[in-house]
Design an enzyme around this catalytic site. Structure first.
Site, mmCIF file in Angstrom:
data_model
loop_
_atom_site.group_PDB
_atom_site.id
_atom_site.type_symbol
_atom_site.label_atom_id
_atom_site.label_comp_id
_atom_site.label_asym_id
_atom_site.label_seq_id
_atom_site.Cartn_x
_atom_site.Cartn_y
_atom_site.Cartn_z
ATOM 1 N N HIS A 1 0.862 -1.169 0.000
ATOM 2 C CA HIS A 1 0.000 0.000 0.000
ATOM 3 C C HIS A 1 0.907 1.230 0.000
ATOM 4 O O HIS A 1 2.004 1.211 0.579
ATOM 5 C CB HIS A 1 -0.928 0.001 1.215
ATOM 6 C CG HIS A 1 -2.150 -0.832 1.018
ATOM 7 N ND1 HIS A 1 -2.848 -1.417 2.057
ATOM 8 C CD2 HIS A 1 -2.827 -1.184 -0.125
ATOM 9 C CE1 HIS A 1 -3.889 -2.089 1.579
ATOM 10 N NE2 HIS A 1 -3.898 -1.964 0.265
ATOM 11 N N ASP B 1 1.280 4.107 1.404
ATOM 12 C CA ASP B 1 1.872 4.770 2.574
ATOM 13 C C ASP B 1 3.002 3.952 3.192
ATOM 14 O O ASP B 1 3.653 4.411 4.131
ATOM 15 C CB ASP B 1 0.797 5.082 3.632
ATOM 16 C CG ASP B 1 -0.068 3.889 3.999
ATOM 17 O OD1 ASP B 1 -0.358 3.064 3.118
ATOM 18 O OD2 ASP B 1 -0.466 3.786 5.177
ATOM 19 N N HIS B 2 3.256 2.765 2.660
ATOM 20 C CA HIS B 2 4.338 1.925 3.159
ATOM 21 C C HIS B 2 5.458 1.707 2.142
ATOM 22 O O HIS B 2 6.452 1.059 2.475
ATOM 23 C CB HIS B 2 3.794 0.564 3.589
ATOM 24 C CG HIS B 2 2.816 0.651 4.709
ATOM 25 N ND1 HIS B 2 3.145 0.427 6.024
ATOM 26 C CD2 HIS B 2 1.487 0.970 4.706
ATOM 27 C CE1 HIS B 2 2.077 0.592 6.791
ATOM 28 N NE2 HIS B 2 1.056 0.919 6.010
ATOM 29 N N HIS C 1 -4.031 -8.801 6.509
ATOM 30 C CA HIS C 1 -4.466 -7.508 6.007
ATOM 31 C C HIS C 1 -5.338 -7.753 4.769
ATOM 32 O O HIS C 1 -5.632 -8.900 4.419
ATOM 33 C CB HIS C 1 -3.227 -6.664 5.671
ATOM 34 C CG HIS C 1 -3.515 -5.216 5.436
ATOM 35 N ND1 HIS C 1 -4.463 -4.511 6.147
ATOM 36 C CD2 HIS C 1 -2.972 -4.321 4.547
ATOM 37 C CE1 HIS C 1 -4.485 -3.267 5.732
ATOM 38 N NE2 HIS C 1 -3.601 -3.119 4.753
#
Length: 299
Positions: free
Chosen positions: A63, A65-66, A139
């Site tokens: 994702h 933001d990672h 997740h």
């Protein structure tokens, strides 16, 4: 030196005070960058750290933001002339994303980046400072948690060494070979528990969370939501602050670092208090550019 440099603590949406994820672990001769989100290069500048000592990059999942900070960090390895190989660990199912990010734009690549896709649970690499392990999380896409485990060892006791007449170079020889004549390492030392570091990002509660957290001296774990939003957390594959506290309490953690906060919150006192309802150890609510030392060894 063993310390965590927190570069960013936001989740999907950064705020005026919280940049996207990124965490730099200094652990003896290892320097590991975890989950470099967008803006990581600039945060490293503010924190006074560089890419030059990096030995590994660990991505929990793909994702944005990672991982959107990967292109800049990877290119910077070549710009700064990093001469040693740098390993990159990431879920194998995201290999196509890694390759796209690695070659997101044209640059003169001179640094040696060595991909190591994670295909299952267990050890990934072993070095002088410990064993790096990965465990699957729960997740909405494939995600893994990482753990660094230092082997148990021994601390020499000067009085016992003197009693057996061992001094100078013979001490190193005894440690290296395990015995010297009739004297064993165990005869002149006390056990020294190895230290452990755990890193858990986007996940629901699952076995993998507990395997990463087990016995951690320092556990970095997402606390995206408060407990009142537990249904939202579960639906989107995240933990609450209270769940993070329960994990720490049940896993024998020493210092708990809460991070990866949703932009919906402005005050994080509640995150601390909800974790503290379950966990009586040290709790750190992470802020950008914070430095957190790994606790001293267990006695």
């Amino acid at each position: 030196m063993r310390e965590l440099v927190v570069l960013g603590t936001a989740s999907m949406v950064p705020t005026r005070t919280r940049s996207h994820n990124a965490y730099l672990l200094r652990w003896d001769r290892e320097t590991i960058l975890f989950d470099p989100g967008e803006g990581t290069q600039r945060q490293m500048l503010f924190a006074g750290v560089s890419v030059s000592p990096l030995t590994r990059i660990c991505v929990s999942h793909f994702h944005g933001d990672h991982c959107l900070g990967l292109p800049g960090v990877i290119q910077r390895l070549s710009i700064d002339g990093v001469a040693h190989p740098v390993a990159a660990h990431f879920p194998a199912s995201g290999a196509r994303y890694f390759e796209r990010l690695r070659h997101a734009s044209s640059f003169h690549e001179t640094a040696e980046l060595v991909p190591h896709p994670v295909t299952g649970d267990g050890p990934l690499a072993e070095g002088p400072s410990g064993v790096l392990e990965a465990y699957r999380l729960d997740h909405v896409i494939d995600s893994v948690g990482y753990r660094l485990v230092e082997p148990d060892g021994h601390t020499m006791v000067p009085e016992l060494l003197a009693r057996h007449g061992i001094a100078g170079p013979d001490v190193s020889r005894l440690v290296r070979e395990g015995s010297l004549g009739s004297v064993r390492v165990e005869d002149v030392s006390v056990p020294r528990p190895g230290q452990r570091f755990g890193f858990v990002m986007d996940t629901r509660l699952c076995d993998g969370v507990y395997r990463v957290a087990e016995g951690a001296d320092l556990l970095v774990i997402e606390a995206t939501f408060r407990d009142a939003d537990h249904k939202l957390a579960h639906d989107y594959g995240h933990l609450t602050a209270g769940q993070a506290g329960k994990v720490a309490a049940e896993s024998g953690v020493r210092t708990l670092v809460l991070t990866h906060f949703s932009q919906r919150y402005q005050d994080f006192t509640g995150h601390h208090d909800e974790a503290a309802e379950h966990f009586g150890g040290s709790i750190v609510v992470a802020d950008d550019l914070m430095r957190i030392p790994v606790p001293k060894r267990r006695p």
